[in-house]
Scaffold this active site. Structure first.
Site, PDB file in Angstrom:
ATOM      1  N   GLU A 146      -5.143  -8.266  -0.040  1.00 29.84           N
ATOM      2  CA  GLU A 146      -5.943  -8.023   1.163  1.00 29.84           C
ATOM      3  C   GLU A 146      -7.315  -7.545   0.726  1.00 29.84           C
ATOM      4  O   GLU A 146      -7.415  -6.645  -0.109  1.00 29.84           O
ATOM      5  CB  GLU A 146      -5.328  -6.930   2.046  1.00 29.84           C
ATOM      6  CG  GLU A 146      -4.119  -7.296   2.848  1.00 29.84           C
ATOM      7  CD  GLU A 146      -3.618  -6.105   3.659  1.00 29.84           C
ATOM      8  OE1 GLU A 146      -4.451  -5.274   4.095  1.00 29.84           O
ATOM      9  OE2 GLU A 146      -2.399  -6.005   3.855  1.00 29.84           O
ATOM     10  N   GLU A 198       0.815  -1.221   0.000  1.00 31.22           N
ATOM     11  CA  GLU A 198       0.000   0.000   0.000  1.00 31.22           C
ATOM     12  C   GLU A 198       0.846   1.268   0.000  1.00 31.22           C
ATOM     13  O   GLU A 198       0.461   2.292   0.568  1.00 31.22           O
ATOM     14  CB  GLU A 198      -0.967   0.004   1.188  1.00 31.22           C
ATOM     15  CG  GLU A 198      -1.917  -1.188   1.211  1.00 31.22           C
ATOM     16  CD  GLU A 198      -2.790  -1.249   2.461  1.00 31.22           C
ATOM     17  OE1 GLU A 198      -2.878  -0.235   3.190  1.00 31.22           O
ATOM     18  OE2 GLU A 198      -3.383  -2.306   2.718  1.00 31.22           O
TER      19      GLU A 198
END
Length: 469
Positions: free
Chosen positions: A410, A320
């Site tokens: 995720e 991320e």
């Protein structure tokens, strides 16, 4: 694919109750002006030049603010959605909600004028449909949306080999197996081994993939007394015939604030440390650079334990990055990419770790470190509704030119198999995050999990046995 016979927009206009008409042919792109949609907490304006139609919609400043397009379709059909917007106040994100169900997050890059962005796909049902554009980050302008019939996805052209020429036999076998199922099935996955056991208790099926976190092996946490069994859990799942994914919430090497608001154990967050990755990389002779390498070497010890146990690792560091909320992405794309290259060289060349399959975890092109050090592309998607996440999938297809397999590394909500197939979203695997997500019915009901885990399209632990062969 069934031909669309009739598609139209029924909307609440600002000063009229008339039905808005499609402005392009039925079988081609059809554009719908935002000012003709149903407005909730939003308003029509004309101050920003460059809009089409009679104006654009603004006022996205509260969580419930939205615009709703009502669309009638004679048949069920898949469409590419694009949104014409202006993000004049910086980078923004919006939520697209189809028929009050699955939520898709769309990124709006900052800009001074109106432009269009691909916003994934929508599967219109026969009959009435709604497409909502809902606030999310807010403070952007919406001019229109366009629907274009989706073309069938061409065959994937995935790279046949890993980038590391010295990749060990286990890594090669795993990569070969992943290529064999990509586009035909999706591998079920779960963050943390104990949550995988919880799924087994609810559904009778165990996830094929388990993801673990090397967070508590970070030196700045170890020196404060943390311990971890992540490596042991990974080996246990591997020994049961499963696939292992590994990420690393890298607690900053130094500079943890350790205040009431930002405890030392939250030191992977930008807000919780003054560690400056750009300044550190600019001074390779400095003390902070030495600590950076110390941390990588500490994690190499754990990865070597996995290699010694014969575990090939789907290795996902610097996750991320483009979000900026973790320190490794706080200074923009260039330091993040430089750090990725350092990690790759230190682990692959210096430490000789040949069991790693390198998984990149950001979507934006400016952040991409390059094909030569990335084996698999991925995204982390937290959107409710158990949808197909086609926006992010299509963006990653473009980023890797369909040469890289793509994973939902995720997710908050496990994707429904029927939607994945309908949207041609060929994710390689999904892995649901742990507490507050997998065991939260607002994100995943037990009934939905049973539907997913007992689908022929979803591979579970019992169905991947023997993948090494």
């Amino acid at each position: 694919m069934v031909k669309l016979l009739d598609i139209g927009l029924f909307a609440l206009a600002l000063a009229s109750s008339a039905v808005a008409k499609p402005c392009k042919p039925r079988d081609g792109p059809v554009t719908y002006e935002a000012e003709d949609a149903i407005l909730t907490g939003t308003t029509v304006d004309t101050a920003q030049a460059g809009y089409t139609g009679r104006g654009y919609v603004t006022g996205f400043d509260e969580g419930s603010d939205k615009i709703t397009f009502q669309i009638s379709s004679a048949t069920t059909k898949l469409y590419d959605l694009s949104i014409r917007y202006a993000a004049i106040y910086g980078d923004k994100r919006t939520n697209v909600v189809l028929n009050n169900g699955a939520v898709s997050e769309v990124f709006f890059p900052a800009g001074d004028s109106f432009t269009s962005v691909a916003a994934g796909q929508v599967l219109l049902n026969a009959g009435q449909n709604t497409i909502d554009i809902v606030n999310n980050w807010g403070w952007y302008l919406i001019d229109s949306i366009t629907l274009t019939p989706s073309a069938p996805r061409p065959p994937h052209d995935i790279n046949p080999n890993l980038n590391n020429p010295n990749a060990d036999t286990n890594a090669k076998k795993l990569y070969s197996y992943l290529r064999s199922v990509y586009g035909n099935k999706i591998i079920s996955g779960q963050q943390e081994l104990h949550h995988a056991e919880w799924i087994r208790q609810q559904t009778g099926k165990t996830p094929a993939l388990v993801a673990v976190d090397l967070m508590d092996y970070s030196p700045s946490r170890v020196e404060r007394g943390t311990t971890s069994h992540a490596v042991e859990d990974a080996i246990a799942h591997h020994n049961a015939g499963g696939i292992v994914s590994v990420l690393w919430h890298w607690n900053a090497p130094v500079g943890l604030y350790d205040t009431e608001e930002n405890k030392w154990w939250s030191g992977f967050y930008t807000r919780a440390t003054d560690f400056d990755i750009a300044a550190t990389l600019a001074n390779p002779q400095g003390a902070n650079y030495t600590l950076l390498i110390r941390d990588i070497d500490a994690i190499a010890v754990q990865l070597k334990r996995l290699e010694a146990a014969g575990v090939p690792v789907l290795w996902r560091p610097l996750h991320e990055a483009e979000g900026g909320w973790f320190w490794w992405g706080a200074k923009g794309p260039e330091p993040a990419k430089q750090l990725w290259d350092i990690l790759y060289e230190r682990l692959t060349v210096h430490h000789g770790l040949d069991n790693l399959i390198w998984v990149w975890n950001s979507i934006l092109e400016d952040w991409y470190p390059g094909d030569d050090t990335v084996d698999i592309l991925s995204a982390d998607v937290y959107a409710q509704g158990n949808g197909p996440m086609s926006t992010q999938y299509n963006e990653l297809i473009a980023l890797g030119r369909d040469k890289k397999m793509i994973a939902a590394a995720e997710v908050g909500a496990a994707p429904l198999p029927g939607l994945l197939q309908a949207y041609q979203a060929n994710w390689l695997w999904f892995a649901v995050w742990g507490d507050d997500f997998i065991n939260n019915p607002s994100w995943n009901t037990v009934a939905v999990l049973n539907e997913i885990y007992n689908s022929d399209y979803v591979l579970t632990l019992d169905e991947i046995q023997g993948w090494r062969n």
